[in-house]
Structure formats: structure tokens, C-alpha cells
Motif scaffolding. Structure first.
Motif, mmCIF file in Angstrom:
data_model
loop_
_atom_site.group_PDB
_atom_site.id
_atom_site.type_symbol
_atom_site.label_atom_id
_atom_site.label_comp_id
_atom_site.label_asym_id
_atom_site.label_seq_id
_atom_site.Cartn_x
_atom_site.Cartn_y
_atom_site.Cartn_z
ATOM 1 N N GLN A 126 -71.679 12.261 34.833
ATOM 2 C CA GLN A 126 -71.727 11.700 36.177
ATOM 3 C C GLN A 126 -72.561 12.586 37.090
ATOM 4 O OE1 GLN A 126 -67.615 11.121 37.408
ATOM 5 N NE2 GLN A 126 -67.747 8.953 36.846
ATOM 6 N N PRO A 140 -79.043 11.323 39.250
ATOM 7 C CA PRO A 140 -79.530 10.210 38.415
ATOM 8 C C PRO A 140 -81.012 10.325 38.072
ATOM 9 C CG PRO A 140 -78.075 9.392 40.123
ATOM 10 C CD PRO A 140 -78.269 10.855 40.407
ATOM 11 N N THR A 191 -78.399 11.359 30.288
ATOM 12 C CA THR A 191 -78.182 10.227 31.175
ATOM 13 C C THR A 191 -77.184 10.625 32.253
ATOM 14 O OG1 THR A 191 -78.580 8.667 29.363
ATOM 15 C CG2 THR A 191 -77.508 7.816 31.338
ATOM 16 N N SER A 195 -75.154 9.222 35.458
ATOM 17 C CA SER A 195 -74.728 8.004 36.147
ATOM 18 C C SER A 195 -74.385 8.313 37.597
ATOM 19 C CB SER A 195 -73.517 7.408 35.431
ATOM 20 O OG SER A 195 -72.432 8.297 35.484
#
Length: 124
Positions: free
Chosen positions: A13, A88, A121, A123
Motif C-alpha cells: 500500500q 503509486p 506494485t 496501491s
């Protein structure tokens, strides 16, 4: 020849942390600069950070300065990229790279050896 194996990517995250590793083998020596690059979909590979193996001198892209830390472990022939406060926009495939020279370069075409890449990645 130098072989590089990078690892440590994953899903995290925004605001979180990850640590990437790059294990080097083959004809390694201290006369190398090793670096991290990343590639967003449809874009060219961009410089993230590099380290001169012999002295530990480091150099960062402005976009990651203060959030990412590159380091190396001589005994393990391994380079790391500690990534904190991830955003992100940091989502990309990350590659480690090496060049047999003491000169610092941020251009991907100056690096002859590459890892296979690891996906990061972030988020929102």
C-alpha cells in the motif's frame, strides 16, 4: 560475465516499504558500479540509484531521494534497495544492473549486465 538475480518485489500500500535484493555472481570484483532502474509500462527504463562497489558512493534520482536507500553487502555480493514511503507512481518493474567501471552513469545503455526484473506494485 556477471550474473544478476533480483528479487523482493511485491504488492504494497502507499506509504509502505519494500526491500529489493540483487545477488551478483560470476566474474565479480570491486571495480563495478551497480544500479537500480525501473520501467513503467510503455516507457523507457529510468534510473533510480547506483552505488560504486569499492567505496560505497551512492547517487540517486531526484524522484526517490530521501525515500530510497541503496546499499551493498560485500560478503554476500548482494546489493539492496530499501524503498520507504512508497507512492503509486513507484509502480514499475525494477531491474538491477552492473557496469565494469568506476564511473557513475545514470543512463541504462551504460550498463552491460542486467537482472531479470521484479515487479513492484503500490496501491493507493
Amino acid at each position: 560475465q556477471v550474473q544478476l538475480v533480483d528479487s523482493g518485489g511485491g504488492l504494497v500500500q502507499a506509504g509502505g516499504s519494500l526491500r529489493l535484493s540483487c545477488a551478483a555472481s560470476g566474474r565479480t570484483s570491486t571495480n563495478y558500479v551497480m544500479g537500480w532502474f525501473r520501467q513503467h509500462p510503455g516507457k523507457e527504463r529510468e534510473f533510480v540509484a547506483c552505488i560504486r562497489w569499492s567505496t560505497g558512493y551512492t547517487y540517486y534520482a531526484d524522484s526517490v531521494k530521501g525515500r530510497f536507500t541503496i546499499s551493498r553487502d560485500n560478503a554476500r555480493n548482494t546489493m539492496y534497495l530499501q524503498m520507504n514511503n512508497l507512492e503509486p507512481e513507484d509502480t514499475a518493474v525494477y531491474f538491477c544492473a552492473a557496469r565494469a567501471s568506476l564511473a557513475i552513469f545514470s543512463s541504462a545503455n551504460q550498463y552491460a549486465y542486467w537482472g531479470q526484473g521484479t515487479q513492484v506494485t503500490v496501491s493507493s
